[in-house]
Design an enzyme around this catalytic site. Structure first.
Site, mmCIF file in Angstrom:
data_model
loop_
_atom_site.group_PDB
_atom_site.id
_atom_site.type_symbol
_atom_site.label_atom_id
_atom_site.label_comp_id
_atom_site.label_asym_id
_atom_site.label_seq_id
_atom_site.Cartn_x
_atom_site.Cartn_y
_atom_site.Cartn_z
ATOM 1 N N ASP A 164 7.932 29.172 -28.043
ATOM 2 C CA ASP A 164 7.810 30.325 -27.157
ATOM 3 C C ASP A 164 6.641 31.250 -27.504
ATOM 4 O OD1 ASP A 164 8.939 31.139 -29.506
ATOM 5 O OD2 ASP A 164 10.855 31.741 -28.634
ATOM 6 N N THR A 184 11.600 -2.961 5.859
ATOM 7 C CA THR A 184 11.935 -2.962 4.432
ATOM 8 C C THR A 184 11.174 -1.876 3.673
ATOM 9 O OG1 THR A 184 10.294 -4.689 4.152
ATOM 10 C CG2 THR A 184 12.580 -5.365 4.259
ATOM 11 N N GLU A 202 0.825 -1.216 0.000
ATOM 12 C CA GLU A 202 0.000 0.000 0.000
ATOM 13 C C GLU A 202 0.859 1.267 0.000
ATOM 14 O OE1 GLU A 202 1.252 -0.825 3.793
ATOM 15 O OE2 GLU A 202 -0.156 -2.127 2.755
ATOM 16 N N ASP A 208 13.944 24.915 -30.966
ATOM 17 C CA ASP A 208 14.162 26.202 -31.616
ATOM 18 C C ASP A 208 15.652 26.470 -31.627
ATOM 19 O OD1 ASP A 208 11.575 26.913 -32.035
ATOM 20 O OD2 ASP A 208 11.347 27.857 -30.079
ATOM 21 N N ASP A 222 2.714 28.770 -31.014
ATOM 22 C CA ASP A 222 3.389 27.492 -30.783
ATOM 23 C C ASP A 222 2.543 26.573 -29.900
ATOM 24 O OD1 ASP A 222 5.646 28.015 -32.277
ATOM 25 O OD2 ASP A 222 6.703 28.972 -30.619
HETATM 26 P P1 ATP Z 1 13.695 30.244 -33.515
HETATM 27 O O1 ATP Z 1 14.987 29.637 -33.908
HETATM 28 O O2 ATP Z 1 13.536 30.299 -32.053
HETATM 29 O O3 ATP Z 1 12.524 29.789 -34.299
HETATM 30 P P2 ATP Z 1 14.055 32.678 -34.872
HETATM 31 O O4 ATP Z 1 14.316 33.931 -34.152
HETATM 32 O O5 ATP Z 1 15.037 32.173 -35.797
HETATM 33 O O6 ATP Z 1 13.756 31.740 -33.734
HETATM 34 P P3 ATP Z 1 11.627 33.893 -35.578
HETATM 35 O O7 ATP Z 1 11.649 34.618 -34.309
HETATM 36 O O8 ATP Z 1 10.400 33.245 -36.062
HETATM 37 O O9 ATP Z 1 12.689 32.768 -35.627
HETATM 38 O O10 ATP Z 1 12.164 34.891 -36.686
HETATM 39 C C1 ATP Z 1 12.100 34.548 -38.036
HETATM 40 C C2 ATP Z 1 12.756 35.596 -38.863
HETATM 41 O O11 ATP Z 1 12.061 36.831 -38.738
HETATM 42 C C3 ATP Z 1 14.178 35.902 -38.455
HETATM 43 O O12 ATP Z 1 15.090 35.101 -39.125
HETATM 44 C C4 ATP Z 1 14.335 37.350 -38.878
HETATM 45 O O13 ATP Z 1 14.693 37.437 -40.235
HETATM 46 C C5 ATP Z 1 12.950 37.905 -38.708
HETATM 47 N N1 ATP Z 1 12.825 38.621 -37.435
HETATM 48 C C6 ATP Z 1 13.095 38.172 -36.206
HETATM 49 N N2 ATP Z 1 12.839 39.084 -35.270
HETATM 50 C C7 ATP Z 1 12.363 40.157 -35.918
HETATM 51 C C8 ATP Z 1 11.891 41.456 -35.505
HETATM 52 N N3 ATP Z 1 11.841 41.799 -34.223
HETATM 53 N N4 ATP Z 1 11.480 42.297 -36.440
HETATM 54 C C9 ATP Z 1 11.493 41.954 -37.729
HETATM 55 N N5 ATP Z 1 11.919 40.767 -38.172
HETATM 56 C C10 ATP Z 1 12.353 39.872 -37.304
#
Ligand code: ATP
Length: 909
Positions: free
Chosen positions: A634, A731, A287, A329, A638
């Protein structure tokens, strides 16, 4: 209160006045005063368990109750000493059960506290991240996409803000929010669009709100009154053990009834046989098992916390151990997410920028050219960085002598780079204040802001994003000599430059602008291309080591990123994720059917330029291959993939509340290595549960075997009720608990993951349990018979002879179980490998041995237990018998190892 008008009818200024707050929030001191006046911003818990409830639970065990009643009866009939001892032992068992469950409950409570939500608040004029429970009316909170709204708030500012209010109103379409006052006091909750409500979440945009109600005062608090607890599901293992427990209880119960019945038939007193029978039942029904399993899982959860993994539900701990694919990611999890801008491309020239960290110190190096050309290039780069800084939400603050970045590191890199060439974001914003914006999202991969100076009649749009996305919406190019059309050759040149940057593992962003825009509708096409920015985001050293661990542990790491395929490829290769597999981009995935993806899934190491919905497809494809798949995420979008994954992993630092709630586990350091650490803990926990399961059940088989054989053979009972209860306590108690703390086996991460379809009762486990139980029965029965017959020769009377034989059997049974405790530390490896590595087990056994000696030799214990002071020769015999379990179990393990290796060779062949 000066007015009874509802919050949505007040203007922002009136609302601020009424709560004696301001646009910059409350002071820390004022907030503290309000917190003690109004109480914390939390709802009472629905599933809190008090220690009294746990204690009461212990008495719900029917067997214990019967035993206590029987003992009381027996005391009345004169068996006082024995009754007291039984009662004490039972109370000990209850105490142990209570402690175990109390600890488990406390651990769960600690978990709940750590999973508690946080809120971004303006206090003392500064943005701070505080536990949501510390919010008070009058606080000004900041809200962004993916945030859970921490309290009811009147919006002071709303930019494209949309809230999902389904949790409160049932409305499934996101509600657009606005900060203007409304004039209809009677509006329903869903129509008060200048309010956001606790318990709902922000789907899009950003905003600032004034907290108007907290805790039970919120609409959510009024509706529910209580906070739904963290789901207390039973894990598959617990369910499995519940079933096993029931079967064992029935089997053991029948044997016990048989034994007691035979005893009565042979003329033993009824009450004595009832006590004996129930004591035997208490001893053999496992138990304590569910509680010990819960403790193991909960201890594991605490250990995982130390390794930066916060598990929300116990079943996760179990699933972790059989994880065979980890989809991660890139940014922040595999890399450090400390972006530093290194290269800038404008009008065919590549410039570099020095410096590290977020300190705005570094120099721009332009390619060799004449001073006037360099001057022109510098002008272009200033234009580029000005646009990029204006199109960013991140800002730099001087703090404690250093620099601190608020916001997204990608944007931070741009803001810092602008500062390095003398462009201060705050000053730029004063010149050209932002009037509107289209926020960044992982699907769109771009962001646009619209600006207009006071004196200007026209708005300008600034855009940044993934190179190909921005390039596709540009039709002109900014050059040193002015604007010209973006022809195919220029596009090709830009694409080549972007690829070259990406191949150096740099993250590439493109920047563009458009003068004279009317609004958001015409802000994202016909843009003028300004240039490219390449930033470095170094891989995490720990991630590289963790990926090597994965390879040894039979776990497949996969990179899933929104980034450029070349950047992804370069970093994946450096980390060791990309070996001979493929890199696939989102567009190719779109063109693939799910069946095609399933067929190709084993060959793909890296997914680049993907959107969140692709993650769902990847998880699903792996799951059709019967793989246990962990997936990180994140963002708001997602959540479906996190839910679908066997282990959804959210980011504690950068993740959204929505993703954290969808996840099974949150990483407090956002680090890939922590997932692998958690898998290792998961494996360790499972293996420890297996250890004490083997130990407990094998010991029980030994106990019931001894009594059953003796009874069926017509022998006297080899143990008394007290003795049997003691064996059980000795035990089930400390040694079993110590096994829950057993250090992980050395090769834990060198084995393939456990197949989730095979439960804990694998063939080797059952085999070892049976061998241990049967051998213990053989040894003890032989010893008992031998001593019964032999004692007469020593000139003892019948009663003494029986007491001596019983004592030797008792001691032998206890010793065998101690040997088993050490043996069952592994179901494969020899006991001689690091035999004393578990110091808790050593301590437990030392303590139990001391007790055993006291029971045999020290009155009144020896009287109570009816033991006979056996001599050194007797000990020698008992020890010889007990030790024999070691070679027997070694032989069994050897057989298991041999079968496993022939199976492996067969599979390999
Ligand atoms: P993960 O690997 O965690 O997916 P990541 O940062 O590569 O992250 P996203 O955040 O989806 O992927 O970004 C995708 C693309 O969007 C990036 O490669 C970049 O070119 C563009 N990007 C990222 N952050 C910004 C931002 N704050 N403003 C404009 N474009 C952005």
């Amino acid at each position: 209160m000066s007015t009874t008008r509802p919050w949505h009818c007040l203007t922002a200024t009136e609302a601020l006045e009424q709560l004696q707050s301001s646009e910059t929030g409350l002071s820390g001191a004022e907030a503290a005063a309000r917190l003690s006046r109004d109480g914390p911003n939390e709802l009472p818990r629905a599933d809190g368990v008090s220690p009294w409830q746990i204690l009461a639970e212990q008495f719900k065990n029917l067997l214990i109750v019967i035993l206590l009643i029987a003992v009381a009866l027996s005391a009345l009939l004169g068996e006082v000493l024995e009754s007291i001892v039984i009662a004490v032992i039972v109370l000990f068992a209850i105490g142990l059960g209570f402690l175990q469950e109390y600890r488990a409950e406390r651990a769960m409570e600690a978990l709940r506290r750590m999973a508690a939500p946080q809120a971004k608040v303006l206090r003392d004029g500064r943005e701070q991240l505080l536990p949501a429970r510390e919010l008070v009316p009058g606080d000004v909170i900041l809200l962004g996409a993916g945030d859970r709204v921490p309290a009811d708030a009147r919006l002071l500012e709303a930019v494209n803000l949309r809230a999902n209010e389904a949790a409160l109103t049932g409305e499934s379409v996101p509600v657009s929010k606005d900060s203007a006052a409304l004039d209809a006091p009677e509006l329903g909750l869903g129509d008060r669009i200048n309010l956001v409500y606790s318990g709902t979440d922000i789907g899009y945009g950003r905003g600032r709100g004034l907290v108007v109600a907290t805790g039970l005062g919120t609409e959510f608090g009024r509706v529910t009154g209580l906070l739904a607890g963290v789901a207390q599901q039973r894990t598959p293992l617990q369910q499995n053990l519940d079933k096993v427990g029931r079967v064992l209880a029935i089997a053991a119960g029948s044997v016990v009834v048989l034994i007691a019945g035979l005893g009565v038939l042979r003329g033993e007193p009824l009450l004595e046989m009832v006590i004996f029978g129930v004591a035997l039942a208490v001893a053999v029904v496992p138990e304590a098992l569910p509680a010990v399993v819960t403790i193991s899982l909960a201890i594991g959860v605490q250990r995982m916390v130390k390794r930066h993994a916060l598990v929300r539900r116990l079943p996760t701990v179990e699933t972790l151990g059989s994880t065979s694919v980890i989809c991660s990611d890139k940014t922040g999890t595999l890399t450090r997410d400390e972006m530093t801008l290194r290269a800038l491309w404008a009008d065919g020239a590549m410039a570099t920028l020095s410096g590290s960290g977020y300190a705005p110190e570094g120099a721009l190096t332009l390619p060799e050219a004449s001073p006037s050309e360099q001057q022109a290039q510098r002008g272009l780069i200033e234009r580029l960085l000005r646009a990029a800084a204006l199109c960013s939400d991140a800002h730099l603050e001087r703090e404690d002598g250093g620099w601190r970045l608020y916001g997204d590191p990608t944007e931070g890199a741009l803001v810092v780079a602008a500062a390095k060439i003398g462009l201060d974001k705050a000053a730029l914003e004063r010149e050209a204040p932002r009037r509107d914006e289209i926020p960044f999202s992982a699907e769109r991969k771009r962001m646009t802001t619209l600006h207009r100076a006071e004196t200007d009649p026209q708005m300008v749009a600034y855009a940044k994003g993934a190179a190909e996305v921005i390039l596709a919406s540009c039709d002109r190019l900014q050059t040193a000599d002015g604007i010209r059309a973006l022809d195919a050759a220029a596009r090709e040149q830009i694409e080549q430059a972007a690829r070259a940057l990406a191949q150096q593992a740099l993250r590439v962003l493109a920047v563009a602008y458009k003068p004279e825009v009317k609004g958001k509708d015409d802000a994202e096409h016909d843009l003028i291309f300004l240039g490219l920015a390449g930033m470095i985001d170094p891989p995490r050293a720990e991630a590289k080591a963790a990926i090597a661990d994965c390879a040894r542990a039979g776990i497949r790491p996969i990179m899933i990123t929104g980034d450029h395929p070349e950047t992804a490829r370069a970093i994946a290769a450096e980390l060791g994720i990309l070996k001979d597999g493929r890199v696939v981009v989102g567009r190719e995935l779109d063109a693939m059917s799910q069946a095609a993806l399933e067929a190709a899934i084993e060959d793909i190491d890296v997914y680049a330029r993907v959107s969140p919905e692709h993650k769902l497809r990847v998880v699903t494809a792996w799951q059709t291959r019967a793989r246990v798949c962990a997936m990180t995420g994140d963002g708001v979008n997602d959540a479906p993939a996190l839910k679908k994954a066997d282990i959804g992993v959210a980011m504690g630092r950068t993740g959204t509340d929505v993703s954290r709630e969808a996840a099974d586990m949150t990483l407090t350091d956002d680090n890939f290595a922590s997932i692998v650490g958690a898998v290792e803990e998961g494996r360790g926990i499972f293996s420890n549960i297996k250890k004490y399961l083997m130990y407990l059940l094998s010991s029980n088989i030994g106990e019931i075997g001894l009594i059953a054989v003796a009874t069926l053979a017509g022998l006297p009972l080899p143990l008394s009720a007290v003795q049997i209860l003691y064996v059980n306590l000795a035990t089930d108690g400390l040694p079993a608990l110590a096994l829950a703390f057993d250090p992980p086996e050395k090769d834990l991460m060198q084995r393939p993951p456990r197949d989730p379809r095979t439960g804990i009762f694998t063939r080797p486990v059952i085999f070892l349990m049976l061998v241990g139980g049967v051998w213990s029965t053989i040894v003890n029965v032989s010893l008992f018979v031998h001593q019964l017959n032999g004692s007469a020769a020593l000139g003892l009377d019948a009663e003494q002879a029986l007491a001596r034989a019983m004592t030797m059997t008792f001691v032998s049974l206890v010793l065998i179980e101690f040997f088993k405790a050490y043996n069952f530390r592994s179901d494969r490896d020899s006991v001689l490998q690091r035999p004393f590595a578990n110091k808790w087990l050593n301590l437990a056994i030392a303590w139990e041995l001391t007790l055993l000696l006291a029971i045999v030799y020290v009155p009144p214990l020896s009287t109570a237990f009816g033991t006979y002071a056996i001599g050194p020769q007797d000990w020698l015999l008992v020890l010889l018998g007990a030790v024999s379990i070691v070679p027997v179990l070694e032989l069994a393990k050897w057989l298991i190892r041999r079968t496993a290796s022939t199976q492996r060779t067969l599979v390999a062949g």
